[in-house]
Design a protein around this motif. Sequence first.
Motif, PDB file in Angstrom:
ATOM      1  N   THR A 144       0.831  -1.199   0.000  1.00 44.35           N
ATOM      2  CA  THR A 144       0.000   0.000   0.000  1.00 44.35           C
ATOM      3  C   THR A 144       0.868   1.252   0.000  1.00 44.35           C
ATOM      4  OG1 THR A 144      -1.750  -1.173   1.205  1.00 44.35           O
ATOM      5  CG2 THR A 144      -1.839   1.236   1.202  1.00 44.35           C
ATOM      6  N   GLU A 176       1.601 -13.104  -1.014  1.00 42.95           N
ATOM      7  CA  GLU A 176       0.866 -11.847  -0.882  1.00 42.95           C
ATOM      8  C   GLU A 176      -0.394 -12.050  -0.043  1.00 42.95           C
ATOM      9  OE1 GLU A 176      -0.884  -8.245  -3.724  1.00 42.95           O
ATOM     10  OE2 GLU A 176      -0.556 -10.250  -4.547  1.00 42.95           O
ATOM     11  N   THR A 235      -3.984  -9.945   1.406  1.00 37.43           N
ATOM     12  CA  THR A 235      -4.858  -8.782   1.309  1.00 37.43           C
ATOM     13  C   THR A 235      -5.964  -8.918   2.348  1.00 37.43           C
ATOM     14  OG1 THR A 235      -6.232  -9.858  -0.371  1.00 37.43           O
ATOM     15  CG2 THR A 235      -4.423  -8.486  -1.153  1.00 37.43           C
ATOM     16  N   ASN A 283      -2.545  -4.620   2.138  1.00 38.53           N
ATOM     17  CA  ASN A 283      -1.954  -5.441   1.078  1.00 38.53           C
ATOM     18  C   ASN A 283      -0.463  -5.551   1.365  1.00 38.53           C
ATOM     19  OD1 ASN A 283      -1.506  -5.086  -2.537  1.00 38.53           O
ATOM     20  ND2 ASN A 283      -1.506  -6.894  -1.266  1.00 38.53           N
TER      21      ASN A 283
END
Length: 594
Positions: A281, A354, A356, A369
């Motif tokens: 982010t 990753e 989120t 994120n």
Amino acid sequence: MKTRTLPTYMIPVVGLLVLAGVFSNAPPPLAQTQEDCPLPAGVTPPPDPRVTAQQVENGSASLMDFTLAVKELNLEIGQSETSVEKVLYLGCLVRQEGGPYRSGSTYLVQLTPDGRVFVHAKDMALSGRLLNPLIYGAILQASGINPADLTDPATALAAFAAAAAGNGGAFNIPNIPGASGYATIYISANFGLPIIMLAGFDLNETHVVEEEIDYGDPTITAVEVVDRETLKAFVTQAGDFILAHQKSGDIAASSKVRIALRDENGPWRHGSVYLYVLDLTSNIVLFHGAFPNRFELRPLVGIARDGVTGELILPQVLEAAKSSPEGGFVEYFYDDPTDDTDSADIPKVGYAREYTGEVSAGGRVIPINFIVGSGFYGRAPDVVPDGPLTQVEATVMGDAVEGLTVAFARSIAGQQPDYAYSAITDANGYLSLTISNPDGVSGYYTARASNVDGEVVGQWHSIPLNHNQRQVLELTLGGGMKIVRVEPLAAAKPVLAAETVPEISGLAPNFPNPFNSATLITYHLSNPGPVQLVIYNVLGQPVRTLVNESQAAGTYQIRWDVLDQRGVSLSTGTYIARLSYPGGVQTQQLLYLK
């Protein structure tokens, strides 16, 4: 005296983490140049505070003058439109030793309203730690806050707002060594949050308290990471652990996560296995388990390169993390001169994933994120570069030759050298590196040696390097270069010190096996004598002789690239490695798959 933590809805977790970029962003020492904080394109450099840390150090200004000057400048900048690039640039300036914000013992520390170290310009390893309640109480009182007023949200907000309107004050606790400095409070214009800013307080481990930490209950800990399967499980559990605490919205719990992940005696860190968190982010390194001062809260800019391919490592990590919902693996060679646990001769297998989600904070829903990753050092590469390559072994001769960064670049007329291949000298001035390029590696090279301060202390020109050869050089700091030996790259290379003699002779398991482009064959010799290592096909026909010479006792490695004696690629299938050595013969199956 006990301090009370403010209700969690007053402190948006993600907002604080993004705000950290304003105050902390120092490039690692080896990445710094004469311009330690390069100005991003399109960013107007901010003015220096009207009073600098240097003025405090030389006695021409007081801590109060410096602290209030920084507060004043922060408020001015906060009132204008500030880009992420400018925030990160300011963060670099604040962390820069010798800059206007940091000099000697004069530097800045920021605290969250619950008394935790938010950003420490000198020691980011203390980030998240809870300050001694006696010290924090004194800081609050010096800032104009009665700790008794922090009993409910409305009263606490009013107390911090009132204190921010004042100048703060000096604090000093005589019975706690070093517990003195100047404190002031300001409200962040970007996030509307109170920040407690300290100067002149050399805050260290003795000023924080030990807390009960939730380490989670990982089924795979750092010490148990030995292969890809355990690495993936380790990173996945760490990501779930971090995400759960971020979603809780509890700033204290999120701070304790940092402590848990950084603890060398905890389950999340062991030797060269540690975690990092990249925030997508705000595009910063949010957390680094091993080197927080070098990496935490600095921008995601690729600097480190693979010691074999010359490729930047960071883009590979980001690509692997996004390659699937479960993340992916990446493998690279890198020798960090400040990390004694790694080596450019051993590949590091990394795994990144990753994550989120959303965090509810202060009545707002904030998207998050981030990428969580870790790695371990393997024994040999899963993938050996197929393109042209050469190996260089060099010894730098002269005084102060340990810890030099020696970088090589292809000499091309009319072009600036691209020093893409480098290694660090050991105590004897020795280094080893591999140069690989799909367009070829044969030609003349230039090289330079830099010390830890980035100063070039040696330079060499017209170094001839050739494809598929190992070249041993002697380099003098005065510019002299001697070619000691040139040998075929396929020659077996000792991997243990000469005085380390194996108890028995024979083949060790080749790695990888099965393999798809090349494999590394290791063998041990307990006695010196004639050695022959030959590859056969399943019909018993010899296809390649890798070793045929007398060798000293020791352990050797040699790479087979699935070529026959004429250099022609062989078909997939099973092959036999046959090692004959003084006193015996041993064979081993090799499985080649495309």
